[in-house]
Design an enzyme around this catalytic site. Sequence first.
Site, PDB file in Angstrom:
ATOM      1  N   LEU A   1       6.544   2.933  -2.774  1.00 43.74           N
ATOM      2  CA  LEU A   1       6.748   1.672  -3.491  1.00 43.74           C
ATOM      3  C   LEU A   1       5.888   1.633  -4.754  1.00 43.74           C
ATOM      4  O   LEU A   1       6.343   1.194  -5.816  1.00 43.74           O
ATOM      5  CB  LEU A   1       6.414   0.489  -2.575  1.00 43.74           C
ATOM      6  CG  LEU A   1       6.576  -0.894  -3.207  1.00 43.74           C
ATOM      7  CD1 LEU A   1       8.008  -1.126  -3.659  1.00 43.74           C
ATOM      8  CD2 LEU A   1       6.155  -1.983  -2.229  1.00 43.74           C
TER       9      LEU A   1
ATOM     10  N   ALA B   1       0.827  -1.203   0.000  1.00 47.41           N
ATOM     11  CA  ALA B   1       0.000   0.000   0.000  1.00 47.41           C
ATOM     12  C   ALA B   1       0.866   1.260   0.000  1.00 47.41           C
ATOM     13  O   ALA B   1       0.357   2.359  -0.154  1.00 47.41           O
ATOM     14  CB  ALA B   1      -0.911   0.002   1.231  1.00 47.41           C
ATOM     15  N   ASP B   2       2.157   1.075   0.159  1.00 45.03           N
ATOM     16  CA  ASP B   2       3.053   2.222   0.310  1.00 45.03           C
ATOM     17  C   ASP B   2       3.120   3.058  -0.961  1.00 45.03           C
ATOM     18  O   ASP B   2       3.373   2.544  -2.057  1.00 45.03           O
ATOM     19  CB  ASP B   2       4.446   1.710   0.651  1.00 45.03           C
ATOM     20  CG  ASP B   2       5.404   2.842   0.908  1.00 45.03           C
ATOM     21  OD1 ASP B   2       5.454   3.287   2.057  1.00 45.03           O
ATOM     22  OD2 ASP B   2       6.077   3.291  -0.034  1.00 45.03           O
ATOM     23  N   ILE B   3       2.921   4.347  -0.800  1.00 44.91           N
ATOM     24  CA  ILE B   3       2.857   5.226  -1.964  1.00 44.91           C
ATOM     25  C   ILE B   3       4.195   5.296  -2.682  1.00 44.91           C
ATOM     26  O   ILE B   3       4.253   5.349  -3.910  1.00 44.91           O
ATOM     27  CB  ILE B   3       2.332   6.630  -1.548  1.00 44.91           C
ATOM     28  CG1 ILE B   3       2.047   7.491  -2.779  1.00 44.91           C
ATOM     29  CG2 ILE B   3       3.311   7.335  -0.646  1.00 44.91           C
ATOM     30  CD1 ILE B   3       0.869   7.041  -3.566  1.00 44.91           C
TER      31      ILE B   3
END
Length: 294
Positions: free
Chosen positions: A250, A246-248
């Site tokens: 990444l 969910a990491d922006i």
Amino acid sequence: MEMLQIRPRSPFSFERTIRRLVHVQKSGYFVREGKLYRTLRAKGRPFVVELGWQEPSLFFRIHGAVTPGERRELEEQLRRMFSVDVDLLPFYRHADRDDRLGPVVREREGLRPVLDPSLYECLIKTIISQQLHLSFAGTLVDRLMALAGERVDFEGEAVRVFPTPEQVAALSYDDLTRLQFNRRKAEYIIDLSRIVAEGRLDLEGLRRRSDEEVMETLLPLRGIGRWTVECLLLFGMGRPDLLPAADIGLRRAVQRVYGLPERPGEEEVRRIGEAWAPWRSYATFYLWDAITEG
DNA sequence: ATCCAGGCTCCTG
DNA sequence: CAGGAGCATGGA
């Protein structure tokens, strides 16, 4: 002043490894006259340690007097923090089979994940950085350290060490909103610190549990979602196969490196990341490094 | 200006 | 139970 030397497993690139400490994840680290320092605790007591490289070893200069027990604890922390015992070669062989990831990894030979010294510090920093620019998150961490962490003398200057759960537990929500934390985040951080300080949650004990058990233990706590636990497993424990999909950052990195027309969603990143198993943490870390260089 | 940041909770329909 | 607003502020 005591010296500690650790020879890491090869390949180890000091330059690549510390680059993001100064520019991105700077809290806890500081630079004076070109030298890199970190504040740490051993047996509860704060220390300033200089970090450097003398081929083929890392060296750590511990400021002030230190007992053998404290020295042992500092060494143990530093070995873990700099991933000195990790064998990167299986990951490199794996990444080489991926046309997109391969070059990103090859260009960064010897880059090691740098972990936080304690799970508490990692968890609080991760919560603080939820949904914020890294630069602003860093400012908030610095303010928390200035408010709650004790001073350590460094050549006449007072530098700060990351606070203990007890120190944060003693704050009020208003103390943190005054530092421009939002109300919810102030609650998450202080409530969590109180749980840890009261002995109702043994964070360090989680090191002996599996990824899944850690996830199950922490997810019910307010303010802790899947991404946060994934970051704790990755940056706190150095577990090799976590994917904070969910990491922006990444998602941006995957879009760029894989040449996608649009920013992929969480599910698509998980699908693409399947191919990186069982090294998804390392793939993530190298991709983050690729996206935060500009 | 406006929109988005290394998410998560809570409220709505 | 899926979807969306709100958060607190700074940088692009």
